[in-house]
Design a protein around this motif. Sequence first.
Motif, mmCIF file in Angstrom:
data_model
loop_
_atom_site.group_PDB
_atom_site.id
_atom_site.type_symbol
_atom_site.label_atom_id
_atom_site.label_comp_id
_atom_site.label_asym_id
_atom_site.label_seq_id
_atom_site.Cartn_x
_atom_site.Cartn_y
_atom_site.Cartn_z
ATOM 1 N N ASN A 268 4.687 -0.105 -2.678
ATOM 2 C CA ASN A 268 5.949 -0.589 -2.124
ATOM 3 C C ASN A 268 6.847 0.582 -1.753
ATOM 4 O O ASN A 268 7.093 1.481 -2.571
ATOM 5 N N ASN B 184 3.759 -1.543 1.819
ATOM 6 C CA ASN B 184 4.785 -2.487 2.256
ATOM 7 C C ASN B 184 6.070 -1.720 2.525
ATOM 8 O O ASN B 184 6.748 -1.282 1.596
ATOM 9 N N GLY C 28 4.088 -9.020 1.329
ATOM 10 C CA GLY C 28 3.016 -8.036 1.375
ATOM 11 C C GLY C 28 2.295 -7.912 0.046
ATOM 12 O O GLY C 28 1.066 -7.786 -0.001
ATOM 13 N N VAL D 186 9.419 -8.340 2.876
ATOM 14 C CA VAL D 186 8.179 -7.608 3.151
ATOM 15 C C VAL D 186 7.451 -7.270 1.850
ATOM 16 O O VAL D 186 6.228 -7.441 1.755
ATOM 17 N N THR D 187 8.167 -6.794 0.827
ATOM 18 C CA THR D 187 7.490 -6.429 -0.421
ATOM 19 C C THR D 187 6.974 -7.668 -1.147
ATOM 20 O O THR D 187 5.895 -7.634 -1.750
#
Length: 349
Positions: A114, A89, A99, A95-96
């Motif tokens: 991450n 990610n 994801g 996103v993290t």
Amino acid sequence: MPQTIIHSHLLNQELTIALSECSHDKLFVLVDLTTLRFCWPVISGFTCLRDSHLIIIGAGDSHKNLDTLSQVWSSLVEGGATRHSCLINLGGGMVTDLGGMAASTFKRGINFINLPTTLLAMVDASVGGKTGINFHGLKNEVGVFSEATHVILDTIFLKTLDTENLRSGYAEMLKHALLYNNKMWQRHLAYDLSAPDLIQLGDMVSESVVVKQHIVTEDPHERGIRKALNLGHTVGHALESWALNRGKPILHGYAVAYGLICELYLSCLHTGFPTEKMRSTVQYIRDFYGHLPITCKDYPKLLDLMHHDKKNVADSINFTLLGDIGDIRINQMVSENDIQEALDFFREG
């Protein structure tokens, strides 16, 4: 396996090692349109990513939803992912979070790494195992606890940030300082956000992550002391959802900063937090984070959003407050009248 946090200075080498420790048959990299443009070029030439499949999603919190999550699942299927695949990610907290949720649920869970690219993600979203999406207008309403195998923190990405995103992440650092001790709090109030020193900030990031990691390790599933990390978030999440529902979203860290104003006021009211420390912190926030134009007509909606917060039990609104810097008081039940008084104080600025 415990989460490995790497404070990186040799990103290519450290990502290569992380991937070797996270055995996989296929590798996927999740980016949004912003990190595709500014951050993917930093790592796209790495040999360890040569055979990776890129998954691209829309940028911004409005995309942190079930449709985008389904898109990521579909991309994993189309790319031939198995339960032995790995997802990187590359991005900010959206996103993290998303994801991590996608990886944790695909094939009942695949490994993920991450690689946070914003200050907020470095000190908060990417560390600690919380994943999730927004649902029905509520922040992080659906999610799971699932830690990345590795989190690689490299401040090279801070050079890609604009002023607002840098300040957004700094609000979480200020929260960690309030939870820790006077020395850390004073250092954070002395930091000049109008002319940020990124070298100094890198050292402060490392310290901030240690504070969060210590709390998360003690209470990984938020049954006790991890609730300390919710300081500023009960009001902050309500303000963030309110703004999102109006079609004028604000950055998460700004919402937390505004939430800190209200919750430090409530700390003075309920748990004896020193008034001068509250006023110093509030002034710093008002100087660098501006104002949010709520009115008293918005109070019912904000209170309704607070009642939906995951930390609540029955009809009570549960806060983390402070008796002083580092003196954490979890599970503080606060009346609606006192919350409205805190919102009045927020509007005075």
